[in-house]
Write an enzyme that holds these catalytic residues in place. Structure first.
Site, PDB file in Angstrom:
ATOM      1  N   ASN A  79     -23.522  49.925  96.610  1.00 50.46           N
ATOM      2  CA  ASN A  79     -22.590  49.977  97.295  1.00 50.46           C
ATOM      3  C   ASN A  79     -21.009  48.737  97.959  1.00 50.46           C
ATOM      4  O   ASN A  79     -22.414  47.672  97.592  1.00 50.46           O
ATOM      5  CB  ASN A  79     -23.903  50.085  98.752  1.00 50.46           C
TER       6      ASN A  79
ATOM      7  N   HIS B  65     -25.099  45.121 100.379  1.00 48.63           N
ATOM      8  CA  HIS B  65     -25.251  44.219 101.051  1.00 48.63           C
ATOM      9  C   HIS B  65     -25.583  42.617 100.435  1.00 48.63           C
ATOM     10  O   HIS B  65     -25.216  41.446 100.351  1.00 48.63           O
ATOM     11  CB  HIS B  65     -25.865  43.411 102.515  1.00 48.63           C
TER      12      HIS B  65
ATOM     13  N   GLU C 242     -32.883  60.208 100.801  1.00 48.05           N
ATOM     14  CA  GLU C 242     -32.773  58.650 100.704  1.00 48.05           C
ATOM     15  C   GLU C 242     -33.639  57.807 101.538  1.00 48.05           C
ATOM     16  O   GLU C 242     -33.891  58.021 102.684  1.00 48.05           O
ATOM     17  CB  GLU C 242     -31.802  57.905 100.923  1.00 48.05           C
TER      18      GLU C 242
ATOM     19  N   ASP D 272     -18.778  48.625 100.072  1.00 49.06           N
ATOM     20  CA  ASP D 272     -18.962  48.538 101.210  1.00 49.06           C
ATOM     21  C   ASP D 272     -17.445  47.078 101.505  1.00 49.06           C
ATOM     22  O   ASP D 272     -16.561  47.170 102.169  1.00 49.06           O
ATOM     23  CB  ASP D 272     -19.421  49.231 102.244  1.00 49.06           C
TER      24      ASP D 272
ATOM     25  N   ARG E  58     -14.448  51.348 109.092  1.00 51.57           N
ATOM     26  CA  ARG E  58     -14.502  49.306 108.952  1.00 51.57           C
ATOM     27  C   ARG E  58     -14.091  48.806 107.973  1.00 51.57           C
ATOM     28  O   ARG E  58     -14.128  47.801 107.488  1.00 51.57           O
ATOM     29  CB  ARG E  58     -15.430  49.018 109.971  1.00 51.57           C
TER      30      ARG E  58
ATOM     31  N   ARG F  23     -16.578  55.636 107.250  1.00 51.04           N
ATOM     32  CA  ARG F  23     -16.876  55.776 108.575  1.00 51.04           C
ATOM     33  C   ARG F  23     -16.144  56.264 109.536  1.00 51.04           C
ATOM     34  O   ARG F  23     -15.187  56.207 108.983  1.00 51.04           O
ATOM     35  CB  ARG F  23     -17.990  54.031 109.003  1.00 51.04           C
TER      36      ARG F  23
ATOM     37  N   HIS G 105     -31.284  50.469 102.061  1.00 52.19           N
ATOM     38  CA  HIS G 105     -31.101  50.095 103.314  1.00 52.19           C
ATOM     39  C   HIS G 105     -31.986  47.946 103.369  1.00 52.19           C
ATOM     40  O   HIS G 105     -33.112  48.088 102.614  1.00 52.19           O
ATOM     41  CB  HIS G 105     -31.479  50.333 104.131  1.00 52.19           C
TER      42      HIS G 105
ATOM     43  N   GLU H 157     -21.137  58.159 101.231  1.00 54.31           N
ATOM     44  CA  GLU H 157     -22.340  58.269 102.292  1.00 54.31           C
ATOM     45  C   GLU H 157     -21.634  59.160 104.108  1.00 54.31           C
ATOM     46  O   GLU H 157     -20.388  58.548 103.713  1.00 54.31           O
ATOM     47  CB  GLU H 157     -22.694  57.066 103.242  1.00 54.31           C
TER      48      GLU H 157
ATOM     49  N   THR I 172     -26.161  51.388 108.950  1.00 59.57           N
ATOM     50  CA  THR I 172     -27.256  52.718 109.857  1.00 59.57           C
ATOM     51  C   THR I 172     -28.791  52.256 110.121  1.00 59.57           C
ATOM     52  O   THR I 172     -29.450  51.651 108.964  1.00 59.57           O
ATOM     53  CB  THR I 172     -26.847  53.657 108.250  1.00 59.57           C
TER      54      THR I 172
ATOM     55  N   HIS J 225     -19.257  54.325 101.638  1.00 61.21           N
ATOM     56  CA  HIS J 225     -19.556  55.009 103.251  1.00 61.21           C
ATOM     57  C   HIS J 225     -18.184  55.096 104.242  1.00 61.21           C
ATOM     58  O   HIS J 225     -17.771  54.031 104.372  1.00 61.21           O
ATOM     59  CB  HIS J 225     -20.829  53.741 104.120  1.00 61.21           C
TER      60      HIS J 225
HETATM   61  N1  PXP Z   1     -28.291  53.371 101.863  1.00 59.78           N
HETATM   62  C1  PXP Z   1     -27.868  54.187 102.580  1.00 59.78           C
HETATM   63  C2  PXP Z   1     -28.235  55.754 102.827  1.00 59.78           C
HETATM   64  C3  PXP Z   1     -26.834  53.152 103.127  1.00 59.78           C
HETATM   65  O1  PXP Z   1     -26.682  53.602 104.299  1.00 59.78           O
HETATM   66  C4  PXP Z   1     -26.649  51.741 103.113  1.00 59.78           C
HETATM   67  C5  PXP Z   1     -25.383  51.239 104.359  1.00 59.78           C
HETATM   68  O2  PXP Z   1     -24.525  51.243 104.285  1.00 59.78           O
HETATM   69  C6  PXP Z   1     -27.521  51.029 102.036  1.00 59.78           C
HETATM   70  C7  PXP Z   1     -28.096  52.208 101.039  1.00 59.78           C
HETATM   71  C8  PXP Z   1     -27.386  49.815 101.408  1.00 59.78           C
HETATM   72  O3  PXP Z   1     -27.893  49.640 102.926  1.00 59.78           O
HETATM   73  P1  PXP Z   1     -27.518  47.494 102.417  1.00 59.78           P
HETATM   74  O4  PXP Z   1     -26.334  46.977 102.559  1.00 59.78           O
HETATM   75  O5  PXP Z   1     -28.700  47.010 103.143  1.00 59.78           O
HETATM   76  O6  PXP Z   1     -28.091  47.500 101.030  1.00 59.78           O
END
Ligand code: PXP
Length: 238
Positions: A7, A215, A151, A9, A49, A45, A192, A70, A101, A43
């Site tokens: 991810n 993250h 997921e 983001d 953001r 959003r 997550h 997402e 999330t 994602h």
């Molecule tokens: N999977 C989904 C569906 C999410 O919404 C997120 C956070 O945007 C993640 C995975 C990744 O989570 P993290 O950034 O905490 O690793």
């Protein structure tokens, strides 16, 4: 081998801090793929953001990068997604004021609305997934609305692992749900809050076919560099 979706983001979060173009999202996606990612998760959003519409449009044009988008139940975003045709989508719940999330979808309450979204993307040959809590009932509901994947939200599990608290119950729930979903023919993903330790623990669940991690990977790269961090996660994926 379990797939690793990265991810990106928070690369957009850093870019947006200055409101200009650096670090470049397309370059980041291509580099992350070169370093071993199996797909890129973004994602879009409602408050934009981090990732914005242009990022989605531009990333979707690079056909060799599998994009996992997402999205929440928002008609403008859904229409844009249908136009851009990402390879995969994952429906997530979204609250304006949340930092991230915070939990899975309330499938019981929103079943009909979510079913429409899943049907639409299934018809467009885009792989569908639902972000759910580790609950047998939610797996059953996911099957009934024809989602191809789920997921499992691993936020609670990851937090317990990080705090050195007892995570066994949460791990058991994730394991049980993964096995049940697999039995129903649903592909199981997890994501997550994952870091090295929590991802390693979950990698022992053979029914999990994909991790989506953001993250920690971007944050840890400050100390170790993206290449090394991704390499470590690739080793964890079984
Ligand atoms: N999977 C989904 C569906 C999410 O919404 C997120 C956070 O945007 C993640 C995975 C990744 O989570 P993290 O950034 O905490 O690793």
């Amino acid at each position: 081998m379990q797939r690793l979706g990265i991810n990106i983001d928070h690369i957009a979060t850093i870019r947006n801090a200055r409101g200009e173009g650096h670090p470049n999202i397309l370059k980041a996606a291509m580099e992350v793929m070169k370093m071993g990612a199996d797909s890129i998760t973004i994602h879009l959003r409602e408050d934009r953001r981090h990732i914005n519409d242009k990022d989605l449009v531009d990333l979707s044009k690079i056909k060799k990068i599998p994009i996992n988008l997402e999205l929440a139940n928002n008609i403008k975003i859904i229409n844009l997604a249908i136009k851009c045709k990402p390879n995969f989508i994952c429906v997530v719940p979204e609250k304006r004021n949340e930092v991230t999330t915070e939990g899975g979808l309330d499938l019981k309450k929103n079943k009909n609305k979510i079913k429409k979204i899943i049907n639409l993307f299934n018809k467009n040959n885009i792989r569908t997934s639902l972000f759910i809590n580790p609950s047998i009932e939610d797996i059953r509901l996911s099957k009934s609305i024809n989602s191809k994947c789920v997921e499992i939200h691993t936020g609670k599990f990851s937090r317990l692992v990080r705090a050195n608290k007892n995570y066994n119950n949460e791990l058991k729930k994730i394991k049980k749900c993964s096995k049940y979903a697999n039995l129903l023919g649903i592909d199981v993903h997890a994501g997550h809050g994952l870091d090295y330790k929590s991802a390693r623990l979950l990698s022992n669940i053979k029914e999990i076919s994909e991790f989506n991690i953001g993250h920690f990977i971007i944050g840890e790269s400050i100390f170790d560099g993206l290449k090394k961090v991704i390499k470590k996660f690739k080793k964890i994926c079984k």
